[in-house]
Scaffold this motif. Structure first.
Motif: not given
Length: 529
Positions: A371-397
């Motif tokens: 699938i190429g380097r570009f696609a893997i890097q884009l997917i990786g950064f995007s998912m890391m962003t999503i999961f970081m915010f998923a942990l941070a915003i409801p952190y008390h939960h």
């Protein structure tokens, strides 16, 4: 299809079927990376113990902690050394050749791993100073391994599976992190069983038995073993054909070396090489106008993405234990003795490595050439962003006891997508897109930019993640912004990495000379004919 403008020896390498020498090169280079990861990350397993042994405060309700300046030095000095080594050995690899300096980095790692474990002194300050001295030079050797291993593997690989081969070398880092955790579990379990000790709250002094001083030393010293095992084989590797031909300008020697390695007859192209060198005009230096025109944005892309990734990656990795403690996955320090605390930290980090870090690396290996380097890097950064915010915003939960396991699951997924994503691709791409005479240097610059990000992440997170309430902050630390806000900052950094990915070209399926433009004029001449 062979590139008509290329030498026979380079076409032979590009078109070669996967052979035994490819796997030999992966193991030889990969064992260095296994050592790198073990040495860089094992320090996070023992820093709590160092605080208990050397900075115990009589009468304190909490076990001893490394003072902020000492903790920053112990955690960060190897990263500073790594940054320096990446720049120096990256440059040296282009000046003297990859092979000539490849063994030096490994020997430096061996000596300094052992030296780290033998850090003695009459006072805590002298022990920590000695440890930091050896950790710096250990990092210096590790730094050299980045550009040299990546460049050697890219120049040995065929065009079809080059990405997988370079990624496989880097994936050995996962086994280094895993091996560090497993070994720490074994050592701490044996010592805990033989030297029974009460928890800190029961007996503050007795909770740290004298034999605990051996535990951290053994864990640090064992990092030398895999490096020693592969030193001989590194010395037997021939210089890469691309360096010998395109930089040293000796096509005959390149053909001779690769004929032995590939066990086939390869035609020497010295007259053709002489014509190529005289006609192409590909003699521009680093940061010249021609370089900036052809590769300026590429270098900006590789440096910025690696910088942003490592801020997030190292702050997470080096300080996992703080996050696990904050959510209650590791008991409060006062409820454990010194050796058992190492066991609990190592167990948590090993579980993360086993379930997310190692699989993430190997997903990249299997998919990077599909699938190429570009696609893997884009997917990786995007998912890391999503999961970081998923942990941070409801952190008390997530801090509620019934939700701790889900916090760990999502936290693990950020590691999975870091490794099935930018942590692997930022290593692969700089080894593919720059000219042979600058390849090792540019990879070293890109990697050093990453380590600068690691230093920002490691030092910054140490302070940022402290509680907003000064009374709850660790001894000696000012109040920070808390774990929740720190995770939000990391999410923003990952988002910036997603945008910077668009500066990086796709190198999948192309020869190194196509990507670097080293056969550009030949291709233009052929197309005109």
């Amino acid at each position: 299809m062979a590139s008509e403008g290329n030498l026979h020896v380079l076409n032979a390498l590009d078109g070669a079927k996967t052979q035994w020498y490819h796997f030999t090169a992966i193991v030889i280079a990969g064992m260095g990376f296994l050592t790198d990861a073990y040495d860089l990350f094992c320090i996070s397993l023992v820093t709590k113990m160092l605080g208990r042994i050397y900075y115990h405060q009589p009468g304190s309700p909490k076990p001893g902690n490394l003072p902020p300046n000492v903790s920053a030095a112990v955690n960060g000095v190897a990263l500073v050394g790594t940054l320096s080594g990446q720049l120096f050995f990256g440059w040296l690899g282009d000046k003297l050749g990859r092979k000539k300096v490849y063994g030096v980095t490994l020997m430096l790692m061996c000596i300094c791993s052992i030296g780290s474990g033998l850090s003695f002194g009459s006072s805590p300050k002298s022990v920590m100073t000695t440890l930091c001295f050896f950790r710096f030079w250990l990092g210096f050797g590790i730094g050299g391994d980045y550009p040299l291993s990546a460049t050697i593997m890219s120049e040995y690989s065929n065009k079809k599976t080059r990405g997988a081969f370079i990624a496989a070398v880097f994936a050995m880092q996962g086994f280094g992190i895993l091996g560090g955790g497993v070994f720490a579990i074994i050592v701490s379990s044996l010592f805990d069983a033989h030297y029974k000790a009460p928890s800190y709250e029961v007996d503050p002094v007795g909770s740290t038995v004298p034999e605990a001083d051996y535990v951290w030393r053994i864990i640090l010293m064992v990092g030398a073993v895999p490096a020693i095992l592969t030193y001989y084989w590194r010395m037997k590797m021939p210089e890469t054909a691309r360096y010998t031909a395109l930089v040293a300008k000796n096509a005959n020697q390149a053909a001779m070396d690769m004929s032995k390695v590939m066990q086939m007859e390869i035609k020497a192209d010295q007259p053709k090489l002489d014509r190529v060198v005289s006609k192409t005009g590909n003699t521009f230096g680093l940061f010249s106008k021609d370089f900036l025109k052809r590769h300026g944005l590429h270098l900006l892309g590789t440096t910025s993405t690696w910088f942003l990734l490592d801020i997030a990656y190292y702050s997470q990795n080096l300080f996992q234990k703080d996050i696990f403690s904050a959510i209650g996955w590791i008991p409060a320090a006062k409820k454990m003795n010194a050796i058992h605390e190492v066991y609990r930290i190592a167990r948590a980090q090993t579980l993360i490595a086993l379930c997310s870090t190692v699989p993430g690396y190997w997903f990249t290996v299997f998919l990077i050439d599909r699938i190429g380097r570009f696609a893997i890097q884009l997917i990786g950064f995007s998912m890391m962003t999503i999961f970081m915010f998923a942990l941070a915003i409801p952190y008390h939960h997530w801090t509620l006891p019934q939700n701790n396991i889900w916090f760990v699951v999502i936290y693990s997924l950020t590691f999975f997508f870091a490794n099935f994503g930018p942590n692997a691709t930022t290593f692969v791409v700089p080894a593919e897109i720059f000219p042979a005479r600058l390849r090792s240097t540019c990879h070293g610059i890109s990697a050093a930019s990453g380590k600068l990000g690691a230093i920002v992440g490691a030092f910054g997170f140490l302070y940022l993640a402290q509680s907003k309430d000064p009374a709850k902050a660790d001894a000696g630390y000012p109040a920070g912004i808390g774990v929740k806000n720190s995770l939000i900052v990391l999410g923003v950094i990952n988002l910036l990495g997603t945008f910077c990915t668009f500066l990086v070209p796709e190198s999948n399926g192309k020869s190194l000379e196509e990507m670097s433009g080293e056969n550009e004029e030949e291709e233009e001449t052929i197309s005109q004919v």
